[in-house]
Design a protein around this motif. Structure first.
Motif, mmCIF file in Angstrom:
data_model
loop_
_atom_site.group_PDB
_atom_site.id
_atom_site.type_symbol
_atom_site.label_atom_id
_atom_site.label_comp_id
_atom_site.label_asym_id
_atom_site.label_seq_id
_atom_site.Cartn_x
_atom_site.Cartn_y
_atom_site.Cartn_z
ATOM 1 N N ARG A 181 -75.541 -75.437 -138.959
ATOM 2 C CA ARG A 181 -76.171 -76.604 -139.573
ATOM 3 C C ARG A 181 -75.421 -77.861 -139.141
ATOM 4 N NH1 ARG A 181 -76.259 -80.076 -144.023
ATOM 5 N NH2 ARG A 181 -78.352 -80.421 -144.900
ATOM 6 N N TYR A 182 -76.181 -78.872 -138.718
ATOM 7 C CA TYR A 182 -75.561 -80.096 -138.210
ATOM 8 C C TYR A 182 -76.415 -81.291 -138.606
ATOM 9 C CZ TYR A 182 -74.045 -83.653 -134.833
ATOM 10 O OH TYR A 182 -73.597 -84.814 -134.239
ATOM 11 N N GLU A 183 -75.752 -82.368 -139.062
ATOM 12 C CA GLU A 183 -76.425 -83.616 -139.389
ATOM 13 C C GLU A 183 -76.133 -84.628 -138.301
ATOM 14 O OE1 GLU A 183 -76.318 -87.020 -142.884
ATOM 15 O OE2 GLU A 183 -76.100 -84.902 -143.448
ATOM 16 N N GLY B 296 -78.735 -89.099 -139.386
ATOM 17 C CA GLY B 296 -78.902 -88.527 -140.712
ATOM 18 C C GLY B 296 -79.883 -87.384 -140.798
ATOM 19 N N ASP B 297 -80.410 -86.910 -139.656
ATOM 20 C CA ASP B 297 -81.332 -85.778 -139.656
ATOM 21 C C ASP B 297 -80.538 -84.474 -139.586
ATOM 22 O OD1 ASP B 297 -83.562 -87.496 -139.639
ATOM 23 O OD2 ASP B 297 -83.452 -87.690 -137.464
ATOM 24 N N GLU C 75 -79.385 -76.405 -128.891
ATOM 25 C CA GLU C 75 -80.837 -76.254 -128.973
ATOM 26 C C GLU C 75 -81.256 -76.005 -130.413
ATOM 27 O OE1 GLU C 75 -84.276 -73.094 -127.617
ATOM 28 O OE2 GLU C 75 -82.600 -73.459 -126.245
ATOM 29 N N SER C 76 -82.277 -76.736 -130.857
ATOM 30 C CA SER C 76 -82.737 -76.602 -132.234
ATOM 31 C C SER C 76 -83.265 -75.192 -132.494
ATOM 32 C CB SER C 76 -83.841 -77.620 -132.520
ATOM 33 O OG SER C 76 -84.377 -77.406 -133.814
ATOM 34 N N GLU D 139 -79.470 -84.702 -128.373
ATOM 35 C CA GLU D 139 -79.226 -85.663 -127.305
ATOM 36 C C GLU D 139 -77.821 -85.451 -126.736
ATOM 37 O OE1 GLU D 139 -81.255 -87.799 -126.013
ATOM 38 O OE2 GLU D 139 -82.942 -87.394 -127.379
ATOM 39 N N PRO D 140 -77.639 -85.678 -125.440
ATOM 40 C CA PRO D 140 -76.296 -85.498 -124.843
ATOM 41 C C PRO D 140 -75.213 -86.293 -125.560
ATOM 42 C CG PRO D 140 -77.962 -85.774 -123.136
ATOM 43 C CD PRO D 140 -78.659 -86.028 -124.428
ATOM 44 N N SER D 141 -75.555 -87.461 -126.089
ATOM 45 C CA SER D 141 -74.554 -88.263 -126.786
ATOM 46 C C SER D 141 -74.079 -87.610 -128.085
ATOM 47 C CB SER D 141 -75.127 -89.652 -127.095
ATOM 48 O OG SER D 141 -76.298 -89.552 -127.905
ATOM 49 N N GLU D 142 -74.879 -86.674 -128.634
ATOM 50 C CA GLU D 142 -74.517 -85.982 -129.877
ATOM 51 C C GLU D 142 -73.610 -84.777 -129.628
ATOM 52 O OE1 GLU D 142 -75.165 -86.457 -133.075
ATOM 53 O OE2 GLU D 142 -76.783 -87.932 -133.136
ATOM 54 N N MET D 143 -73.582 -84.285 -128.392
ATOM 55 C CA MET D 143 -72.942 -83.003 -128.132
ATOM 56 C C MET D 143 -71.444 -82.966 -128.459
ATOM 57 S SD MET D 143 -75.152 -80.758 -127.517
ATOM 58 C CE MET D 143 -73.988 -79.484 -127.043
ATOM 59 N N PRO D 144 -70.628 -83.943 -128.082
ATOM 60 C CA PRO D 144 -69.198 -83.850 -128.426
ATOM 61 C C PRO D 144 -68.966 -83.743 -129.931
ATOM 62 C CG PRO D 144 -69.547 -85.517 -126.752
ATOM 63 C CD PRO D 144 -70.907 -85.115 -127.228
ATOM 64 N N ARG D 145 -69.695 -84.546 -130.682
ATOM 65 C CA ARG D 145 -69.553 -84.507 -132.149
ATOM 66 C C ARG D 145 -70.039 -83.167 -132.691
ATOM 67 N NH1 ARG D 145 -73.065 -86.454 -136.395
ATOM 68 N NH2 ARG D 145 -71.877 -87.121 -138.250
ATOM 69 N N PHE D 146 -71.156 -82.666 -132.153
ATOM 70 C CA PHE D 146 -71.691 -81.379 -132.590
ATOM 71 C C PHE D 146 -70.725 -80.237 -132.289
ATOM 72 C CE2 PHE D 146 -73.895 -77.507 -131.115
ATOM 73 C CZ PHE D 146 -74.355 -77.033 -132.339
#
Length: 466
Positions: free
Chosen positions: A265-267, A271-272, A281-282, A425-432
């Motif tokens: 689970r990831y926000e 905020g989604d 991948e979702s 999105e690629p910009s989200e990947m490090p945080r994810f």
């Protein structure tokens, strides 16, 4: 001879002297018990009550103690159906099926005028007109017929407090914070996923949630096999040290026929919140594989099927899911309801239009879910109705159809041919990746087969996953 002398003569003749002395001693002891002990009991009970009241007064006068401490504890004392709690002049009760507000106010000795005054005090007071079984109500009545404060808890953490101000009431929300404890549970399938969850002491709601998470990649009717394993990290909520329920699923792993599926689970930064595989991948696919959680397939898609009532060759353009009447039916994807009414042999029917010229139909419903009508927007997994046998049905089941550009497709096979949901999105990947590594670390510590789930520093790649 007077009566006393006669009594002495009888006693000396029939009873030895030592028996007489023993009887006299027992009589004296009985008199002492009757006369002295009740006074001692009353004094002790009075002292206990005085100490309790003094302790409560001290607590209420302390600035460090919040008056909103959650649902109030009930004692064994009951007055006309309402229990006295441990605080002075408080009456608490739990709303039961069939209760109404007028009867509840009567139980605690409040008049209809007081009821009218409080329900018309503000817009927020409308909560009192929508009482549900399980709500906790606590009344502070310092003197008969006078309501000083009413606390209404709609859940262990949320509620409202009504406080008297002159002839009116001020309403304020109550929002308590629970202590959150992440827990890890594991299970192995021998018979079914739900039995495995029970054996692992996992709440049914959590198991259902895990089935929803993996619903796009695992068919929980056909795919699970004996020996499949799963692990799940989810939240448990505690209030004042007492378990009050479960929270979000944080991560889950399912090993099906040797293939490992992982969801975290990831926000997002917008905020989604959603569930994603280790490569971002979702897990929410375009369509769920099945619209029911518990069922058996009684008839598959078959263009050459013999109709069970008409006894003629007539195409069966959908899949029939046999299930008990009242079983919840879920929308298999986001969309808009274009039909929610009776339709000939379909009986009660719901039709949903989805993006990309996709359409799904749900027939023979016993009833519709609340808010489901033509024009309603629905989300994937939302309950839209309940299994029934309306229309031309021989028994309770759901008839489910899937259409692409108006052409019927096999609901059991079309899902694999549909486009998958978008990835992060690629910009989200490090945080994810940083977030997911913390969740999966818990699996590392408890994985039943000893394998590890670890991330590399390269986006879209996770060691140990497939």
């Amino acid at each position: 001879m007077d009566s006393i002398a006669k009594a002495r003569q009888i006693l000396r003749r029939y009873y030895p002297r030592n028996h007489v002395w023993l009887a006299s001693a027992l009589g004296l002891a009985l008199i002492l018990v009757v006369t002295l002990v009740p006074e001692h009991f009353e004094d002790r009970e009075r002292l206990r009550r005085d100490n309790a009241i003094a302790s409560i007064d001290a607590s209420l006068s302390s600035d460090a103690v919040s008056p909103f401490v959650g649902p109030l504890p009930l004692t064994d004392a009951v007055i006309d159906g309402a229990a006295l709690d441990s605080r002075v002049n408080w009456h608490s009760l739990t709303v039961q099926p069939g209760d109404n507000l007028s009867a509840i106010f009567g139980k605690v000795g409040l008049s209809a005028q007081e009821l009218y005054r409080i329900i018309n005090s503000s817009d927020e007071a409308g909560i009192l007109n929508r009482l549900f079984p399980g709500y906790e109500l606590s009344f502070h009545i310092p003197e008969p017929g006078l309501l000083e404060q009413l606390q209404v808890f709609v859940s262990p953490l949320e509620g409202f407090v009504f406080t008297r101000q002159d002839a009116n009431y001020q309403v304020e929300p109550i929002q308590l914070q629970a202590d959150i404890l992440p827990v890890v549970k594991q299970g192995a399938i021998a018979d079914s996923l739900f039995l495995a969850g029970q054996q692992a002491e996992i709440p049914a709601s959590v198991i259902m949630g895990m089935a929803d998470v993996f619903g796009g990649v695992i068919d929980f009717l056909m795919d699970p096999r004996s020996g499949d394993q799963f692990s799940i990290v989810y939240e448990e909520k505690y209030l004042n040290g007492e378990f009050i329920g479960t929270g979000d699923i944080l991560g889950a792993q399912f090993i099906n026929r040797g293939r490992e599926h992982v969801a975290v689970r990831y926000e997002t930064t917008q905020g989604d919140a959603g569930f994603f595989s280790p490569d971002g991948e979702s897990m929410q696919k375009a369509f769920l594989r099945n619209p029911l959680d518990v069922f058996r397939i009684s008839s598959n898609f078959n263009p050459n099927r013999r109709h069970p009532i008409l006894n003629t060759i007539r195409a069966h353009r959908g899949t029939d899911y046999a299930a008990p009447t009242g079983t919840p039916i879920r929308a298999t994807a986001d969309g808009t309801v274009t039909w929610a009414a009776r339709n000939g042999s379909f009986g009660k029917l719901v039709v949903i239009q989805h993006n990309g010229s996709f359409e799904t139909k749900y027939a023979h419903l016993n009833d519709y879910a609340g808010g489901i009508k033509k024009g309603s927007r629905v989300q994937q997994g939302q309950i839209i109705g309940y299994v029934g046998s309306t229309g031309g049905a021989t028994g309770p089941h759901l008839h489910y159809e899937f259409l692409v550009n108006g052409v019927h497709k096999d609901p059991r096979t079309i899902v694999d041919a549909l486009p998958q949901a978008i990835s992060l999105e690629p910009s989200e990947m490090p945080r994810f990746l940083e977030h997911a590594s913390r969740i999966l670390k818990r699996f590392n510590e408890t994985k039943p087969d000893g394998r590890l789930l670890t991330f590399t520093n390269t986006p879209n790649q996770a060691a140990g996953s497939e």
